[in-house]
Structures are given as structure tokens and as C-alpha cells.
Design a protein around this motif. Structure first.
Motif, PDB file in Angstrom:
ATOM      1  N   GLU A 197       0.490  -1.193   0.300  1.00  0.00           N
ATOM      2  CA  GLU A 197       0.068   0.088   0.293  1.00  0.00           C
ATOM      3  C   GLU A 197       1.148   0.997  -0.113  1.00  0.00           C
ATOM      4  O   GLU A 197       1.835   1.800   0.465  1.00  0.00           O
ATOM      5  CB  GLU A 197      -0.903  -0.162   1.078  1.00  0.00           C
ATOM      6  N   TYR A 198       0.396   1.966  -0.693  1.00  0.00           N
ATOM      7  CA  TYR A 198       1.150   3.471  -0.316  1.00  0.00           C
ATOM      8  C   TYR A 198       0.515   4.372   0.807  1.00  0.00           C
ATOM      9  O   TYR A 198       0.558   3.652   2.084  1.00  0.00           O
ATOM     10  CB  TYR A 198       0.117   4.585  -2.037  1.00  0.00           C
ATOM     11  N   PRO A 199       2.092   5.582   1.320  1.00  0.00           N
ATOM     12  CA  PRO A 199       2.265   5.522   2.726  1.00  0.00           C
ATOM     13  C   PRO A 199       0.349   6.871   3.032  1.00  0.00           C
ATOM     14  O   PRO A 199      -0.497   7.275   1.864  1.00  0.00           O
ATOM     15  CB  PRO A 199       2.707   6.850   2.475  1.00  0.00           C
ATOM     16  N   HIS A 200      -0.174   6.726   4.205  1.00  0.00           N
ATOM     17  CA  HIS A 200      -1.291   7.013   4.152  1.00  0.00           C
ATOM     18  C   HIS A 200      -0.472   8.649   4.724  1.00  0.00           C
ATOM     19  O   HIS A 200       0.196   8.782   6.108  1.00  0.00           O
ATOM     20  CB  HIS A 200      -1.550   6.882   5.142  1.00  0.00           C
ATOM     21  N   TYR A 201      -1.555  10.141   5.255  1.00  0.00           N
ATOM     22  CA  TYR A 201      -1.343  10.578   5.578  1.00  0.00           C
ATOM     23  C   TYR A 201      -2.540  11.192   6.335  1.00  0.00           C
ATOM     24  O   TYR A 201      -3.232  11.087   5.521  1.00  0.00           O
ATOM     25  CB  TYR A 201      -0.526  12.534   4.835  1.00  0.00           C
TER      26      TYR A 201
ATOM     27  N   THR B  79       5.811  17.860   6.067  1.00  0.00           N
ATOM     28  CA  THR B  79       4.553  18.445   5.455  1.00  0.00           C
ATOM     29  C   THR B  79       4.137  17.021   4.846  1.00  0.00           C
ATOM     30  O   THR B  79       4.792  16.518   4.452  1.00  0.00           O
ATOM     31  CB  THR B  79       4.392  19.530   4.254  1.00  0.00           C
ATOM     32  N   ILE B  80       2.637  17.284   4.021  1.00  0.00           N
ATOM     33  CA  ILE B  80       1.650  16.691   2.978  1.00  0.00           C
ATOM     34  C   ILE B  80       2.052  16.821   1.886  1.00  0.00           C
ATOM     35  O   ILE B  80       2.201  17.678   1.608  1.00  0.00           O
ATOM     36  CB  ILE B  80       0.442  16.461   3.662  1.00  0.00           C
ATOM     37  N   PRO B  81       2.637  15.464   1.194  1.00  0.00           N
ATOM     38  CA  PRO B  81       3.102  15.637  -0.019  1.00  0.00           C
ATOM     39  C   PRO B  81       1.369  16.089  -0.758  1.00  0.00           C
ATOM     40  O   PRO B  81       0.405  16.556  -0.794  1.00  0.00           O
ATOM     41  CB  PRO B  81       3.039  15.057  -0.594  1.00  0.00           C
ATOM     42  N   ASP B  82       1.809  17.808  -1.345  1.00  0.00           N
ATOM     43  CA  ASP B  82       0.510  18.507  -2.216  1.00  0.00           C
ATOM     44  C   ASP B  82      -0.660  17.834  -3.359  1.00  0.00           C
ATOM     45  O   ASP B  82      -1.815  18.269  -2.692  1.00  0.00           O
ATOM     46  CB  ASP B  82       1.223  19.502  -2.963  1.00  0.00           C
TER      47      ASP B  82
ATOM     48  N   ALA C 131      -3.383   8.747  -8.974  1.00  0.00           N
ATOM     49  CA  ALA C 131      -2.140   8.179  -9.719  1.00  0.00           C
ATOM     50  C   ALA C 131      -0.818   8.552  -9.533  1.00  0.00           C
ATOM     51  O   ALA C 131       0.012   7.295  -8.886  1.00  0.00           O
ATOM     52  CB  ALA C 131      -2.024   9.376 -11.463  1.00  0.00           C
ATOM     53  N   TRP C 132      -0.521   9.033  -7.788  1.00  0.00           N
ATOM     54  CA  TRP C 132       0.327   9.460  -6.877  1.00  0.00           C
ATOM     55  C   TRP C 132       0.153   7.916  -6.355  1.00  0.00           C
ATOM     56  O   TRP C 132       1.379   7.095  -6.197  1.00  0.00           O
ATOM     57  CB  TRP C 132       0.026  10.246  -6.318  1.00  0.00           C
ATOM     58  N   ARG C 133      -0.983   7.590  -5.976  1.00  0.00           N
ATOM     59  CA  ARG C 133      -1.090   6.369  -5.169  1.00  0.00           C
ATOM     60  C   ARG C 133      -0.590   4.758  -6.123  1.00  0.00           C
ATOM     61  O   ARG C 133       0.769   4.511  -5.493  1.00  0.00           O
ATOM     62  CB  ARG C 133      -2.314   6.048  -4.200  1.00  0.00           C
ATOM     63  N   GLN C 134      -1.024   5.065  -6.620  1.00  0.00           N
ATOM     64  CA  GLN C 134      -0.470   4.245  -7.688  1.00  0.00           C
ATOM     65  C   GLN C 134       1.365   3.712  -8.284  1.00  0.00           C
ATOM     66  O   GLN C 134       1.105   2.657  -8.031  1.00  0.00           O
ATOM     67  CB  GLN C 134      -1.071   3.934  -9.327  1.00  0.00           C
ATOM     68  N   ALA C 135       2.288   5.181  -8.419  1.00  0.00           N
ATOM     69  CA  ALA C 135       3.112   4.759  -7.982  1.00  0.00           C
ATOM     70  C   ALA C 135       4.051   4.756  -6.822  1.00  0.00           C
ATOM     71  O   ALA C 135       4.774   4.174  -6.919  1.00  0.00           O
ATOM     72  CB  ALA C 135       3.659   6.870  -9.021  1.00  0.00           C
ATOM     73  N   GLN C 136       3.052   5.171  -6.079  1.00  0.00           N
ATOM     74  CA  GLN C 136       4.036   4.946  -4.999  1.00  0.00           C
ATOM     75  C   GLN C 136       4.281   3.918  -4.134  1.00  0.00           C
ATOM     76  O   GLN C 136       4.929   3.781  -4.223  1.00  0.00           O
ATOM     77  CB  GLN C 136       3.137   5.998  -3.273  1.00  0.00           C
ATOM     78  N   SER C 137       2.754   2.907  -4.906  1.00  0.00           N
ATOM     79  CA  SER C 137       2.725   1.644  -4.467  1.00  0.00           C
ATOM     80  C   SER C 137       3.452   1.031  -5.086  1.00  0.00           C
ATOM     81  O   SER C 137       4.836  -0.182  -4.885  1.00  0.00           O
ATOM     82  CB  SER C 137       1.086   0.817  -4.754  1.00  0.00           C
ATOM     83  N   LEU C 138       3.642   1.179  -6.234  1.00  0.00           N
ATOM     84  CA  LEU C 138       5.000   0.250  -7.417  1.00  0.00           C
ATOM     85  C   LEU C 138       6.016   0.760  -7.197  1.00  0.00           C
ATOM     86  O   LEU C 138       6.660  -0.071  -6.567  1.00  0.00           O
ATOM     87  CB  LEU C 138       4.347   1.125  -8.694  1.00  0.00           C
ATOM     88  N   ALA C 139       6.249   1.676  -6.458  1.00  0.00           N
ATOM     89  CA  ALA C 139       7.746   1.890  -6.143  1.00  0.00           C
ATOM     90  C   ALA C 139       8.120   1.340  -4.754  1.00  0.00           C
ATOM     91  O   ALA C 139       9.353   0.976  -5.029  1.00  0.00           O
ATOM     92  CB  ALA C 139       8.190   3.678  -5.813  1.00  0.00           C
ATOM     93  N   LEU C 140       7.352   1.556  -4.304  1.00  0.00           N
ATOM     94  CA  LEU C 140       7.855   0.506  -2.577  1.00  0.00           C
ATOM     95  C   LEU C 140       7.524  -0.484  -2.443  1.00  0.00           C
ATOM     96  O   LEU C 140       8.752  -1.702  -1.979  1.00  0.00           O
ATOM     97  CB  LEU C 140       6.431   1.337  -1.777  1.00  0.00           C
TER      98      LEU C 140
END
Ligand code: SAH
Length: 231
Positions: free
Chosen positions: A178-182, A192-195, A207-216
Motif C-alpha cells: 500500500e501507498y503511504p498515508h497522511y 508536510t503532506i505531499p501537495d 495516480a500518485w498512490r499507484q506510483a507510490q505503491s509500485l515504487a515501494l
């Protein structure tokens, strides 16, 4: 039809334990699932209430007797019981989210918790026990593994997690972490929280979450990516 769990253990007082609290505990109280816990020792032999003995061929430790365990299993599960029978075992197949989801759609489970060096091989074969592991480490007994497995299943039962959370966005559900939560506050110790997450643009957030998931996943669990490509 409610999900029925039967647990065989030498330490019945360990249950419901964590399964009696929070999400799983509320679901248990609301009869979204049922839990039967039986002491293997109730089927022990002789005045000494023996359940184990020395390993054939020698070596350290004690082994749970096949006859005692078979009697305990037969007392909770008839031959036509449709529920899978799992034996908690470090040499079992690794338990996965996919299996948790599959089992949550079934009639329930019979779970055998091992102790000592393990159980006599013949009862595994004679009662069709499927060996399942919760990870490559050794616990002192199967109770914590049974608790972990049941917890992962119960939260997926209909009506347990609530409408706002289907569970389908979580780690492993799509094969990725899973992508990071804030959440609040907006600034914490200078961080800070990503803009994008506060932009209100849902497509960009997704799209950001999907990319984060993949990278992680690529960084931490390349094995999961390799597994996806094989499918
Ligand atoms: N001698 C065994 C380990 C026995 S540990 C071996 O080397 O394989 C005692 C009991 O703890 C096991 O019978 C099993 O029920 C439970 N257990 C230990 N580690 C486990 C794990 N990773 N997953 C599931 N159950 C485990």
C-alpha cells in the motif's frame, strides 16, 4: 450461514484473546462468525492425561500423539464437514491474503495448533490436515498463528469492516504494497503532506498512490512484482 471456526489447542485460555476485541470481537458478539475452542487434553490417555510422547527414532522434544489428536479432531469435525482443516506449521505453505479472502467466502475452518516438536505425521495424512505457515520463523505453539490467520479472515467477512472500507485497496489485494498515508496536522515537526494529496484532484491522487505503491513494492518486495509478472 455464518463462518464457523473450531480451534484445537492445549491452551484454550489463549482464546478468544485478541479475537475477542475490536473488529473481530464485535463481529463475534454480533454473530457474524462463531468460535469453538476445544482442549486437546480432553482426549488424553490414562491417568496422567498424556497427549505427547518421545519421537520415534530419537531426538529432542516431544511429539503430539496421532490417536489423541485424531480423537480431538473427530469430536469437532465429522468426515463430511466441508470446512478445511489447517494445521499451524512452520513447514506449511505460506499463508497469503489471497487465501484469507478465499477462506472468508467459505463455511469456516478447523484449526489445529501444534506444540512441542510438532505432531505425528500420520494424523496429518489420516485427517487431511493442510499445513499452513505464517512466516519463516518458529513460534512455540500454533495459537498465535491461528489467531493471526483468523483475524485476517474475519475482517473480510460481510458486514465486519463497514461500508466505508471494502479492504480492496490494501496491501497485497492488488498484488502490491500500500501507498503511504497522511492525516492531520498539515505540518508535523517540519514535515508536510505531499501537495497532491491536498489538491482535491482525485485522478492525480489515484495516480500518485499507484506510483507510490509500485515504487515501494519494487524497493521492499521485488518478489511480489516477479510473482505478478508470472501470472
Ligand atoms: N519442530 C518444528 C517446530 C515446532 S514449533 C519444526 O522445526 O518444524 C511448535 C508449534 O508451533 C508447531 O507445531 C506449529 O503448530 C506452531 N508454529 C511454529 N512456528 C509456526 C509458524 N511459522 N507458522 C505456523 N505455526 C507455527
Amino acid at each position: 450461514m455464518t463462518f464457523r471456526a473450531s480451534i484445537l489447542t492445549l491452551y484454550p485460555d489463549m482464546f478468544p484473546g485478541p479475537l475477542g476485541m475490536s473488529l473481530a470481537g464485535e463481529a463475534l458478539a454480533n454473530q457474524k462468525w462463531s468460535l469453538e475452542v476445544k482442549n486437546i487434553r480432553d482426549h488424553s490417555l490414562g491417568n496422567h492425561r498424556t497427549v505427547d510422547d518421545r519421537p520415534a527414532g530419537g531426538g529432542p522434544g516431544m511429539v503430539l500423539r496421532a490417536d489423541v489428536l485424531a480423537a480431538a479432531i473427530d469430536a469437532v469435525s465429522a468426515p463430511d464437514d466441508p470446512r478445511p482443516r489447517l494445521l499451524m506449521s512452520p513447514r506449511g505453505r505460506p499463508f497469503t491474503q489471497g487465501e484469507a479472502r478465499l477462506l472468508s467466502e467459505g463455511p469456516g475452518l478447523v484449526i489445529v495448533c501444534g506444540r512441542f516438536e510438532g505432531v505425528d505425521q500420520r494424523v496429518i495424512e489420516a485427517r487431511g490436515l493442510q499445513e499452513v505457515s505464517i512466516g519463516d520463523f518458529v513460534l512455540s505453539g500454533g495459537e498465535i498463528a491461528a489467531t493471526a490467520i483468523l483475524d485476517s479472515i474475519v475482517r473480510l467477512l460481510p458486514g465486519v469492516m463497514g461500508h466505508d472500507h471494502s479492504g480492496t485497496e490494501e496491501s497485497f489485494e492488488n498484488g502490491l504494497l500500500e501507498y503511504p498515508h497522511y492525516t492531520k496536522p498539515r505540518e508535523f515537526e517540519g514535515l508536510t503532506i505531499p501537495d497532491i494529496l491536498t489538491s482535491g484532484d482525485h485522478a492525480k491522487v489515484a495516480a500518485w498512490r499507484q506510483a507510490q505503491s509500485l515504487a515501494l513494492t519494487e524497493e521492499r518486495r521485488p518478489d511480489l512484482i516477479a510473482h505478478m509478472k508470472k501470472r
